[in-house]
Design a protein around this motif. Sequence first.
Motif, PDB file in Angstrom:
ATOM      1  N   LEU A 151      50.319  45.139 111.742  1.00 37.13           N
ATOM      2  CA  LEU A 151      51.666  44.820 112.200  1.00 37.13           C
ATOM      3  C   LEU A 151      52.393  43.919 111.211  1.00 37.13           C
ATOM      4  O   LEU A 151      53.599  44.063 110.977  1.00 37.13           O
ATOM      5  N   ILE A 152      51.675  42.989 110.608  1.00 38.13           N
ATOM      6  CA  ILE A 152      52.282  42.110 109.608  1.00 38.13           C
ATOM      7  C   ILE A 152      52.728  42.904 108.384  1.00 38.13           C
ATOM      8  O   ILE A 152      53.761  42.610 107.766  1.00 38.13           O
ATOM      9  N   ASP A 153      51.963  43.956 108.058  1.00 37.17           N
ATOM     10  CA  ASP A 153      52.318  44.800 106.910  1.00 37.17           C
ATOM     11  C   ASP A 153      53.469  45.752 107.203  1.00 37.17           C
ATOM     12  O   ASP A 153      53.851  46.547 106.340  1.00 37.17           O
ATOM     13  N   GLY A 154      54.014  45.708 108.409  1.00 36.46           N
ATOM     14  CA  GLY A 154      55.176  46.523 108.731  1.00 36.46           C
ATOM     15  C   GLY A 154      54.895  47.743 109.579  1.00 36.46           C
ATOM     16  O   GLY A 154      55.822  48.526 109.845  1.00 36.46           O
ATOM     17  N   ALA A 155      53.660  47.932 110.021  1.00 39.25           N
ATOM     18  CA  ALA A 155      53.331  49.086 110.856  1.00 39.25           C
ATOM     19  C   ALA A 155      53.810  48.862 112.285  1.00 39.25           C
ATOM     20  O   ALA A 155      53.894  47.727 112.765  1.00 39.25           O
ATOM     21  N   THR A 156      54.134  49.945 112.963  1.00 31.57           N
ATOM     22  CA  THR A 156      54.465  49.867 114.379  1.00 31.57           C
ATOM     23  C   THR A 156      53.175  49.798 115.197  1.00 31.57           C
ATOM     24  O   THR A 156      52.074  49.977 114.675  1.00 31.57           O
ATOM     25  N   HIS A 157      53.330  49.510 116.485  1.00 35.65           N
ATOM     26  CA  HIS A 157      52.142  49.464 117.344  1.00 35.65           C
ATOM     27  C   HIS A 157      51.440  50.825 117.384  1.00 35.65           C
ATOM     28  O   HIS A 157      50.206  50.889 117.407  1.00 35.65           O
ATOM     29  N   ALA A 159      41.048  41.271 117.321  1.00 35.31           N
ATOM     30  CA  ALA A 159      42.455  41.654 117.358  1.00 35.31           C
ATOM     31  C   ALA A 159      43.121  41.539 115.997  1.00 35.31           C
ATOM     32  O   ALA A 159      44.240  42.043 115.811  1.00 35.31           O
ATOM     33  N   GLU A 160      42.454  40.885 115.038  1.00 41.47           N
ATOM     34  CA  GLU A 160      43.058  40.670 113.718  1.00 41.47           C
ATOM     35  C   GLU A 160      43.299  41.966 112.966  1.00 41.47           C
ATOM     36  O   GLU A 160      44.192  42.032 112.101  1.00 41.47           O
ATOM     37  N   TYR A 161      42.517  43.023 113.257  1.00 41.20           N
ATOM     38  CA  TYR A 161      42.717  44.295 112.563  1.00 41.20           C
ATOM     39  C   TYR A 161      44.124  44.843 112.817  1.00 41.20           C
ATOM     40  O   TYR A 161      44.852  45.201 111.885  1.00 41.20           O
ATOM     41  N   ALA A 162      44.493  44.899 114.089  1.00 41.00           N
ATOM     42  CA  ALA A 162      45.818  45.418 114.430  1.00 41.00           C
ATOM     43  C   ALA A 162      46.910  44.451 113.997  1.00 41.00           C
ATOM     44  O   ALA A 162      47.983  44.880 113.550  1.00 41.00           O
ATOM     45  N   HIS A 163      46.660  43.144 114.097  1.00 40.76           N
ATOM     46  CA  HIS A 163      47.663  42.153 113.692  1.00 40.76           C
ATOM     47  C   HIS A 163      47.982  42.273 112.208  1.00 40.76           C
ATOM     48  O   HIS A 163      49.149  42.141 111.793  1.00 40.76           O
ATOM     49  N   ALA A 164      46.963  42.516 111.394  1.00 40.96           N
ATOM     50  CA  ALA A 164      47.197  42.657 109.960  1.00 40.96           C
ATOM     51  C   ALA A 164      48.077  43.870 109.670  1.00 40.96           C
ATOM     52  O   ALA A 164      48.972  43.816 108.805  1.00 40.96           O
TER      53      ALA A 164
END
Length: 275
Positions: free
Chosen positions: A173-179, A166-171
């Motif tokens: 999201l932290i960079d400002g991307a939407t879901h 799950a860290e791929y998507a979390h990274a």
Amino acid sequence: MRFRYGFRTFLLEIVMVAVALAFLFPVYALIALSLKDERAIAAEPLAPPTEPTFDNFSRAWSQAALGEALLNSTLITVLSLVALIATGSFAAYFLARCASRLGYRLYVLFLLGIVLPFQLGMIPLFTFFDSMGLLGSYQGMILFYTGIQLPFTVFLYTGFIRALPAEYAHAALIDGATHLQAFTRVVFPLLRPITGTVLILNAVFVWNDFFTPLLYLGGSARETVPVRVFAFVGQYVSDYGLVFAGLVLASLPIIAAFLFLQRYVIRGFASGMKG
């Protein structure tokens, strides 16, 4: 470690050869009968063709308008696959990453869609499509196949996404991307193996389906290949040379698609089951 070739190994090889021949026999019969005329089929149906003819293929192509039917089947299959991948992958991403009861209940609901046979709802669905004016249309068939195959597609995608870190998507999201951006730019490219599996399994189902196009498209100009080939089979007279020639022509596109995607099928399916 030395390998000893014993009686058990020999017996296993004999069994595997017998199984391979059992699977290859229908292919042989299909090709052999498609290359024979009516007299040769009536005399020796399963014997190898001594005087092979390709006249059945040209007659099947022209008499059943297989060119138009192939176009109809291709259009319905491709658009159904696009809709299934777009909706199924995104829905599976939510279900795989949602830890609430809602996500679990929705996942169970999709699993029920796999268990329950779609034939139970054929009459209500037919009535609904008729009232909406979707009978005999591409839109109706695409909507039908998307709804019928969506539970199976979500099931495959969900298992595969759960196996991904799950860290791929979390990274993202932290960079400002939407879901949506995290899914389309980070997660979906990682789904290539299971997407190949989804493509070929759903394509085989949609391409080979006979009952639904017969019910929803029968008598229209949008009939698919199985329905057109069925026209060669009558109550009193059947031209089996044309039937088998039509089946060979109808199977070539899906065989080509399987050969192109075969390396993804087992790998993607096994990875999905692991999750």
